[in-house]
Design an enzyme around this catalytic site. Structure first.
Site, PDB file in Angstrom:
ATOM      1  N   LYS A 253      -3.737  -2.429   8.255  1.00  0.00           N
ATOM      2  CA  LYS A 253      -2.652  -1.455   8.055  1.00  0.00           C
ATOM      3  C   LYS A 253      -2.978  -0.167   8.800  1.00  0.00           C
ATOM      4  CE  LYS A 253      -1.383  -3.534   3.668  1.00  0.00           C
ATOM      5  NZ  LYS A 253      -1.558  -3.584   2.219  1.00  0.00           N
TER       6      LYS A 253
ATOM      7  N   GLN B  68      -3.786  -0.334  -2.757  1.00  0.00           N
ATOM      8  CA  GLN B  68      -4.133  -1.703  -2.365  1.00  0.00           C
ATOM      9  C   GLN B  68      -4.555  -2.507  -3.597  1.00  0.00           C
ATOM     10  OE1 GLN B  68      -3.848  -3.045   0.814  1.00  0.00           O
ATOM     11  NE2 GLN B  68      -4.351  -4.985  -0.170  1.00  0.00           N
TER      12      GLN B  68
ATOM     13  N   ASP C 280       5.578   0.586  -0.851  1.00  0.00           N
ATOM     14  CA  ASP C 280       5.333  -0.810  -1.215  1.00  0.00           C
ATOM     15  C   ASP C 280       6.479  -1.366  -2.067  1.00  0.00           C
ATOM     16  OD1 ASP C 280       3.462  -2.578  -0.426  1.00  0.00           O
ATOM     17  OD2 ASP C 280       1.956  -2.080  -1.942  1.00  0.00           O
TER      18      ASP C 280
END
Ligand SMILES: NC(=O)c1ccc[n+]([C@@H]2O[C@H](COP(=O)([O-])OP(=O)(O)OC[C@H]3O[C@@H](n4cnc5c(N)ncnc54)[C@H](OP(=O)(O)O)[C@@H]3O)[C@@H](O)[C@H]2O)c1
Length: 291
Positions: A57, A101, A124
């Site tokens: 990422k 994460q 997200d």
């Protein structure tokens, strides 16, 4: 392409094209507004798979000109420390997207941390506000993996409207938002899970079959309708006979490609699209904050 095999939906190539477009857009935004979009990724501990995803990422951000605000915490970090970091990032005007994460170590409450992210920075798409907007069909930040699948279907001009879509998996990360996005695109959607009876009968009825299960090569050719579209979200690490480790999906690619019309490979399918959608969401959130 060999006509006896399914068409490969190349997520990697498409993601590269999308990332190149994003990079051009970011350069323009930077010259107009004087700062680049910014993404903060919070990672706790040193789970090797998570570390690899985070590196991917951050590399993609750097390539696109998006500023990264990485926060890598040791395994024993407290909930309070993470809450304080998220609060500071919520206030930080250089940061347009915040991503935690997953998975987090067991002593941490991931749900409460996700809820603490300002929904405007929820790149997200896992905050209840983002999910609520999806349920209501309102525009907003959409979960990256299912959004990547929808983009892949769109770019390959695969008709979704009116089709029978079966999603195997009902997680909040993939299965549920995936089903809602297919519904939003006018598919007739069925969600299957570990308690579903007659799974094979169901999957064989799918014009579009999405596997988001987390079980190596679970979907075999006898579970697939001939000439259907098969999307493999699964990422499973296996070791082959020589001890080499590699990634495989939830679909038995070699046999399913003989009967499907189109199929995504693993790697090089949905995974690559997920990162592209994360960058897309970060730029979207930036543009909203500027307007
Ligand atoms: N490509 C990407 O970027 C990306 C992103 C996220 C995840 N993934 C991968 O996608 C896969 C799924 O991830 P996830 O987070 O959704 O996993 P998850 O939270 O473990 O959910 C798995 C789902 O599969 C269902 N399932 C398990 N065994 C089944 C069976 N025998 N028959 C039917 N359904 C079954 C489970 O049903 P129950 O609800 O009944 O337990 C559950 O709903 C994993 O391989 C993950 O690594 C990939």
């Amino acid at each position: 392409m060999d006509s006896t095999y399914a068409h490969i939906l190349d997520g990697k190539a498409l993601a590269q094209r999308i990332q190149a477009q994003i990079s051009e857009e970011v350069a323009q935004l930077l010259s107009t507004f004087g700062r680049p979009p910014g993404l903060a990724v919070l990672m706790v501990g040193d789970n090797p798979a998570s570390a690899a995803y985070v590196r991917g990422k951050e590399r993609a951000c750097a390539k696109a000109g998006i500023a990264s605000f990485g926060h890598h915490f040791p395994e024993n970090t407290s909930q309070t420390e993470l809450e304080q970091t998220i609060e500071a990032l919520n206030q930080d005007e250089r940061v347009d997207g915040i991503l935690v994460q997953l998975p987090l170590p067991d002593h941490l409450n991931a749900v409460s941390l996700l809820h603490q992210i300002n929904p405007d920075k929820d790149v997200d798409g896992l905050h209840p506000v983002s999910l609520g907007r999806l349920v209501r069909g309102e525009s907003g930040l959409r979960s990256c993996t299912p959004a990547g699948v929808m983009r892949l279907l769109r770019e390959y001009q695969i008709e979704v409207k009116g089709k029978q879509a079966v999603v195997v998996g009902r997680s909040i990360l993939v299965g549920k938002p995936m089903s809602l996005m297919l519904l939003e695109a006018d598919a007739t959607v069925t969600i299957a899970h570990s308690r579903t009876e007659n799974l094979k009968e169901l999957t064989r009825s799918a014009d579009i079959l999405i596997a988001a299960i987390g079980r190596t090569q679970f979907i075999t050719a006898d579970m697939v309708k001939p000439q259907s579209v098969v999307i493999d979200v699964g990422i499973n690490r296996v070791s082959d006979s020589s001890g080499q480790s590699r990634l495989v999906g939830d679909v038995h690619f070699d046999t399913v490609r003989e009967i499907a019309q189109s199929i995504t490979p693993v790697p090089g399918g949905v995974g690559a699209m997920t990162v592209a959608m994360l960058l897309h969401n970060t730029v979207l959130s930036y543009k909203r904050s500027q307007s």
